[in-house]
Scaffold this active site. Sequence first.
Site, PDB file in Angstrom:
ATOM      1  N   SER A  32       0.787  -1.240   0.000  1.00  0.00           N
ATOM      2  CA  SER A  32       0.000   0.000   0.000  1.00  0.00           C
ATOM      3  C   SER A  32       0.820   1.291   0.000  1.00  0.00           C
ATOM      4  CB  SER A  32      -0.965   0.006   1.185  1.00  0.00           C
ATOM      5  OG  SER A  32      -1.961  -0.960   0.972  1.00  0.00           O
ATOM      6  N   PRO A  59       0.241 -10.597   4.234  1.00  0.00           N
ATOM      7  CA  PRO A  59      -1.207 -10.863   4.296  1.00  0.00           C
ATOM      8  C   PRO A  59      -1.973 -10.351   3.064  1.00  0.00           C
ATOM      9  CG  PRO A  59      -0.496  -9.447   6.140  1.00  0.00           C
ATOM     10  CD  PRO A  59       0.718  -9.754   5.337  1.00  0.00           C
ATOM     11  N   THR A  60      -1.478  -9.307   2.430  1.00  0.00           N
ATOM     12  CA  THR A  60      -2.112  -8.683   1.251  1.00  0.00           C
ATOM     13  C   THR A  60      -3.563  -8.261   1.530  1.00  0.00           C
ATOM     14  OG1 THR A  60      -2.928 -10.746   0.178  1.00  0.00           O
ATOM     15  CG2 THR A  60      -0.664 -10.094  -0.282  1.00  0.00           C
ATOM     16  N   GLY A  61      -3.792  -7.792   2.767  1.00  0.00           N
ATOM     17  CA  GLY A  61      -5.139  -7.422   3.207  1.00  0.00           C
ATOM     18  C   GLY A  61      -5.865  -6.492   2.251  1.00  0.00           C
ATOM     19  N   THR A  62      -5.210  -5.430   1.804  1.00  0.00           N
ATOM     20  CA  THR A  62      -5.880  -4.480   0.914  1.00  0.00           C
ATOM     21  C   THR A  62      -5.564  -4.735  -0.549  1.00  0.00           C
ATOM     22  OG1 THR A  62      -5.516  -2.893   2.681  1.00  0.00           O
ATOM     23  CG2 THR A  62      -6.399  -2.042   0.631  1.00  0.00           C
ATOM     24  N   CYS A 106       2.810  -7.788  10.919  1.00  0.00           N
ATOM     25  CA  CYS A 106       2.101  -9.054  10.630  1.00  0.00           C
ATOM     26  C   CYS A 106       3.014 -10.263  10.589  1.00  0.00           C
ATOM     27  CB  CYS A 106       1.294  -8.904   9.347  1.00  0.00           C
ATOM     28  SG  CYS A 106       0.144  -7.523   9.445  1.00  0.00           S
ATOM     29  N   GLU A 129       5.703 -11.268   8.763  1.00  0.00           N
ATOM     30  CA  GLU A 129       6.350 -11.886   7.602  1.00  0.00           C
ATOM     31  C   GLU A 129       7.776 -11.391   7.364  1.00  0.00           C
ATOM     32  OE1 GLU A 129       3.913  -9.781   7.524  1.00  0.00           O
ATOM     33  OE2 GLU A 129       3.937  -8.412   5.818  1.00  0.00           O
ATOM     34  N   ASN A 154       8.082  -7.150  11.544  1.00  0.00           N
ATOM     35  CA  ASN A 154       7.075  -6.126  11.252  1.00  0.00           C
ATOM     36  C   ASN A 154       5.726  -6.557  11.855  1.00  0.00           C
ATOM     37  OD1 ASN A 154       6.619  -8.281   9.479  1.00  0.00           O
ATOM     38  ND2 ASN A 154       5.560  -6.923   8.070  1.00  0.00           N
TER      39      ASN A 154
END
Length: 605
Positions: free
Chosen positions: A85, A455-458, A288, A290, A286
């Site tokens: 992002s 996670p690639t949430g957005t 999350c 990873e 970080n």
Amino acid sequence: LFDDHLPSDLPEATLSDNARIVLAKRYLKKDEDGQPIEEPETMFWRVARTIAGADARYGASEAAVDELARQFYALMTTGVFEPNSPTLMNAGRPLGQLSACFVLPVDDALSNGRSGIYDTLKAMALVHQSGGGTGFSFSRLRPEGDNVRSTMGVASGPVSFMKLYDASTEVVKQGGTRRGANMGILRVDHPDIRNFIACKNDTSQVTNFNISVALTDEFMKAVKAGGSYDLLSPRNGSVVGQEDARQIFDLIVHGAWKTGEPGTFFIDRANEYNPVPSLGSYEATNPCGEQPLLAYDVCNLGSVNVGRFVKLDAPSDLPPEDRIDWDELRRVVHLATHFLDNVIDANRYPLAEIHNLAHTIRRIGLGIMGWADLLVRLGIPYSSHEGVEMGRRVMRFINEESRNASERLAETRGVFPAWGPSIWGPDATCARRADGSRVRPMRALRNCNLTTVAPTGTISIFAGCSGGIEPLFAVAFMRNQAGSLMPDVNPDFVRIAQEQGWYSEELMERIATEGHIHFDEVPEDIQRVFVTAHDIAPEWHVRMQAAFQEHVDSAISKTTNFPNEATEDDVRAIYELAFDLDCKGVTVYRDGSRPMQVLSTGKTS
Ligand code: GDP
Ligand code: 5AD
């Protein structure tokens, strides 16, 4: 700054309505009144042009930069690859901070002008303002009740300072591009470990932090064997007490069972693969999980949507691996690696220390998303040996191709400056394991670290795919669309239902409201393939994570889901399995264990 005029021959972006809404809310440039003054296409061109522009410093012509920008634009606007992002938000804009992940050191002093508690607090605010997430180890702070010689007072301990960081995050979050996010880590041998493990038992506390305990191999050995381990003074490493290893492990498991926290960070496993041990060791990750990172380390992420490489028109009796377009995947991985290497040069880092380390080791984090989509399109259940084996196969390919791309970049741009003594460096000087063996084969790379799974949430919303390597969250749910509830059904499920002739609107609505697909109309093999996070036994979550970890340089963001009725023993078994399978960390979530569950299936959504 780049003049973001959009060439008229560029195609429109393929984006869902939902993706356009999220972009307009938080990603597009806005005027003083908060109205967007760019389109998604202008945003993607701004990013593509800015990142391709970094090639100019390696001698690329204007025409070559333009051609590369068009290739980057195509990747992003078709949802095949997206950067993290901050790159989308800030590339080609005054802030110019492009990375999602940072780790900052916290020294045992209020201020030492560099990395004392309040120096780092300020650095944290600057990183958050720019859209990055921060991780900290509080392990160097003296324990609660220890003396403070300069004032004759007593120290308040790591947890109290983590709460200070949490409160500051809360205040700063109003003003930034997105709210702050943190990871707080404490070593299991810190004297305040009990207090740390329990600090989020009340889920209304420390809400801007994920927390993880850094578990050492020695501690895990003591858990297996039974017995105690030493607590160490952060001041000088002297033994100041002992704890029963199983008792502490049970407290961690209890917390994870109760609220999902703390997670665990297997710190010795992570450090075994630290590419540049001569520059420091990993203390934290970080937010999350990873990216294990050094002090003042940073990583810019990007993810390839692997579901897009299944050839949907290939005969379905071909073996699954022959239905993947490996050549196209290779092309995209090479371009994505080039993109992420350029991000390092295009980036404006919030601190000089961060800038210097980024340019010395050139760490990047190429990950994947759309993993569950790929499996569904190949007809392979997530919870199967075939699924796990396919994960290993695809990630091995991506990891290897990303290294090949990095080698190719190094031929013209040079290896990363700290290459010599790194784990990739020449025989005589390279970092090695304790037994003298090489950790990695020698390779002349441009980047010390290439792969990860975020996670690639957005960004998975922009790409229209499943997140990271997570299973599908739901096959269908009821979405509130302009005031009325509409079923939102997985497009692959709809396509297959139509192809096989059992599609009906009534069935889709029933699936969306009930939150499962176990109905007579749905063929059994389809029920097995469209498994969701909650149907999958926890063990398969961890086996999939471990298979990917084998071919990922840094770490993997992954949540292992448990049903509400899971026991503490179930959680303990998964924590042990993750360690035994060489994962670098593990996080669990038991359905219903937190009062505010952001995503849920079925009637409650
Ligand atoms: P995406 O690029 O926005 O889809 O981000 P991911 O969900 O893949 O998360 C990648 C990393 O970005 C995380 O590990 C964090 O370091 C950071 N991050 C994610 N969400 C947030 C957020 O809401 N705020 C901040 N400050 N950082 C975040
Ligand atoms: N350690 C590592 N990852 C974590 N996450 C949440 N808490 C932790 C933790 N303590 C991760 C989840 C998910 C992402 C959104 O954040 O596992 O992948």
